[in-house]
Design an enzyme around this catalytic site. Structure first.
Site, PDB file in Angstrom:
ATOM      1  N   GLU A   1     -10.844   6.478   4.734  1.00 34.43           N
ATOM      2  CA  GLU A   1     -11.578   5.799   3.652  1.00 34.43           C
ATOM      3  C   GLU A   1     -10.949   4.441   3.334  1.00 34.43           C
ATOM      4  OE1 GLU A   1     -14.440   7.145   1.354  1.00 34.43           O
ATOM      5  OE2 GLU A   1     -14.338   4.983   1.557  1.00 34.43           O
TER       6      GLU A   1
ATOM      7  N   ASP B   1     -11.098  -9.740  10.059  1.00 39.73           N
ATOM      8  CA  ASP B   1     -10.851  -8.585   9.185  1.00 39.73           C
ATOM      9  C   ASP B   1     -12.173  -7.849   8.879  1.00 39.73           C
ATOM     10  OD1 ASP B   1      -9.120  -7.208   6.951  1.00 39.73           O
ATOM     11  OD2 ASP B   1     -10.899  -7.961   5.920  1.00 39.73           O
TER      12      ASP B   1
ATOM     13  N   GLY C   1      -5.990  -4.345  -2.590  1.00 33.40           N
ATOM     14  CA  GLY C   1      -5.065  -4.213  -3.709  1.00 33.40           C
ATOM     15  C   GLY C   1      -4.322  -2.901  -3.615  1.00 33.40           C
TER      16      GLY C   1
ATOM     17  N   GLY D   1     -11.334  -1.032   0.682  1.00 34.26           N
ATOM     18  CA  GLY D   1     -10.320  -0.603  -0.288  1.00 34.26           C
ATOM     19  C   GLY D   1     -10.709   0.591  -1.122  1.00 34.26           C
TER      20      GLY D   1
ATOM     21  N   LYS E   1     -13.717  -3.852  10.046  1.00 30.36           N
ATOM     22  CA  LYS E   1     -14.315  -2.891   9.109  1.00 30.36           C
ATOM     23  C   LYS E   1     -15.754  -2.559   9.517  1.00 30.36           C
ATOM     24  CE  LYS E   1     -11.386  -4.667   5.395  1.00 30.36           C
ATOM     25  NZ  LYS E   1     -11.315  -5.722   4.358  1.00 30.36           N
TER      26      LYS E   1
ATOM     27  N   VAL F   1       0.822  -1.206   0.000  1.00 30.08           N
ATOM     28  CA  VAL F   1       0.000   0.000   0.000  1.00 30.08           C
ATOM     29  C   VAL F   1       0.862   1.265   0.000  1.00 30.08           C
ATOM     30  CG1 VAL F   1      -1.705   1.328   1.327  1.00 30.08           C
ATOM     31  CG2 VAL F   1      -1.983  -1.140   1.054  1.00 30.08           C
TER      32      VAL F   1
ATOM     33  N   GLY G   1      -1.745 -14.564  -3.759  1.00 32.64           N
ATOM     34  CA  GLY G   1      -1.377 -13.402  -2.946  1.00 32.64           C
ATOM     35  C   GLY G   1      -2.564 -12.719  -2.281  1.00 32.64           C
TER      36      GLY G   1
END
Lengths: 332, 332
Positions: B128, B200, B301, B133, B204, B14, B186
């Protein structure tokens, strides 16, 4: 000023929706804006019609009465047709009013001029409700464009034709029967031309073109094909091949030229618009960084459209405040 | 000041994405902000690793070096784990830096405190990128909440588990095989616990809860069920009945209490999350005026997340400008 004074042009479905949304969300709006919101006047066409509006609201069929309202801050425009709408909005801007419009045909044609004029007069224009009803596509695109390039748009922008295609497929209706059902449900007008010939979607697409690429293709060069020629047989045959006809508005830029079309396209299961059913709208955006991104929701209707207009209202007032404060700092 | 000076904490996927996005979008950012954007420093963990960064950028493994950069305006945080991240961000806020974070676990736990502290120090926080993402869900919710109430959220917030469920269904893979494929591609970490046990997605969801309802349920009361117990047989059986298992994070408020859960739920064809495939994220919002509205796009991503952070960057700087100008007017 502790009150924001607004007027409504038009008191049909959308106008009434705005009126109700402001009434029922008064507390929330006051918290957000620090001011009371007052509907001071309503422009209607036929004064003889009964309307259950409180006495303190000026109800008139004369735009001059509306424009003469003291300290009018903002106008919600929810009438149909280019004229006299465009003239009214010009007058409102000259008077120093912000405007919020839901009129896609007018805005596709005169949006750029209105935005230009609003800039000169230091007022704001909100047009979220012109495109895809309650789906916040305009603001989302504005935000994405800050960083992303938008390479391509494919969108279902007309709920009526999507409903007709859904019914032809799911319930094996003929085109005329599906259209009649849409009319019975209040989705299609008595004259459905704009919906089924792709004209409504075309206007919305031109507004997106202006927003994304800063211009529109010449209108006569844009392919517009309606759904009238699709037979139930064609739709069923596609279904057997796990494909579906969708009335898709497309937009892209190639070699510096904006390319646009509105037409029925066969899409397969993997396409994000394949699953969009009934009167929903959906917009698929191909962007440079985020990749492919889709929004889906109600593209029309009283409350979704009213919601978009009231969101615009807040956005416009906050933008105005920010700009005026910048001005005061600069010129102080 | 004609330059905005930024630092990156972390230079993994990132962090590198943010660096590239700023480099490749420099012109666009300058137009938008009226200032050049300069990456002045990068905090890394292992100084021995080769990195192709220009010489004028300070590369260090010591946060003090970063915080000592003259006129540092903003920090992009893209490191993993609560600590030392939370401490670093506190220090940055005290120094007067805006912060942009992608760290969902940290922000789910300490977000409210960071926002409070940022308010005291008159800096902004962008988050954000913590949730879904590149899908601009935080800003969209903020905008909808201006007018709408959000009655219910159902969302696919973890791309890895959605990919695994898609593969189990489409290619009839067993859970371990689908997980291995996700790791090979990945999508899943060597230790996949956070993804496949719903942790996870839970983080969120807590960020969304705070944003929508102004608070979170007690963490231990939230049902978290992973996808590990779903067999290929169960998934196939559901498919025969035209249903699909989706790992769904749900949020609603009932009798003044926030109710939340993350678990596999069988959904039918008509559900907007039924069609969400592979690593996509999607959020379905039930709202008071617009009705049901869905956003779908890449939930993770390098470039989508970087895009969200750079959008935050612009948003934060403009918000700051507007607030500072209000201050100047008020106190002048």
């Amino acid at each position: 000023m502790t009150v924001i004074r607004a007027a409504l042009l038009g008191f049909g479905t959308v106008g009434q929706g705005v009126y109700e949304a402001i009434k029922t969300h008064q507390k929330r709006l006051q918290e957000r804006l620090g001011k009371k919101v007052e509907i001071a006047g309503v422009l209607i066409r036929d004064l003889r019609k009964q309307r259950s509006l409180p006495k303190h609201i000026l109800v008139t069929d004369n735009i001059e009465d509306i424009l003469a309202i003291d300290d009018l801050d903002i106008i919600f425009e929810a009438i149909v047709g280019n004229e006299p709408c465009y003239t009214y909005l010009n007058q409102a801007i000259e008077k120093g009013c912000h405007i919020i419009t839901a009129n896609k045909a007018m805005f596709a044609q005169f949006g750029t001029k209105l935005l230009e004029k609003a800039k000169q007069h230091r007022v704001q224009v909100g047009f979220e409700a012109t495109t895809a009803g309650g789906v916040p596509i305009i603001r989302t695109i504005e935000q994405l464009l800050q960083v992303n390039k938008i390479e391509k748009v494919e969108a279902i922008l007309n709920g009526t034709s999507n409903f007709i295609l859904s019914e032809m497929r799911k319930n094996k209706l003929s085109f005329p029967d599906a259209l009649q059902l849409a009319q019975e449900r209040g989705y299609a007008e008595a004259d459905p031309t704009n919906d089924i010939e792709g004209i409504d979607a075309f206007y919305k697409l031109m507004i997106l073109s202006e927003l994304i690429y800063g211009g529109q293709p010449e209108w006569r060069t844009v392919e517009k094909q309606g759904i009238r020629t699709l037979t139930s047989e064609k739709v069923q045959l596609a279904e057997q091949k796990q494909k579906r006809y969708k009335q898709i508005a497309s937009l892209t830029k190639k070699d510096g030229k904006v390319l646009a079309s509105v037409k029925p396209i066969l899409v397969n299961k993997a396409h994000p618009l394949y699953h969009v059913e009934d009167v929903d709208n959906a917009i698929k955006l191909e962007t440079s960084l985020i990749g492919t991104f889709t929004l889906q929701g109600p593209g029309a209707g009283k409350l979704p459209t009213a919601s978009a207009m009231v969101e615009d209202f807040i956005y416009v007032l906050e933008k105005d405040k920010s700009i005026k404060q910048q001005g005061e700092v600069v010129y102080s």
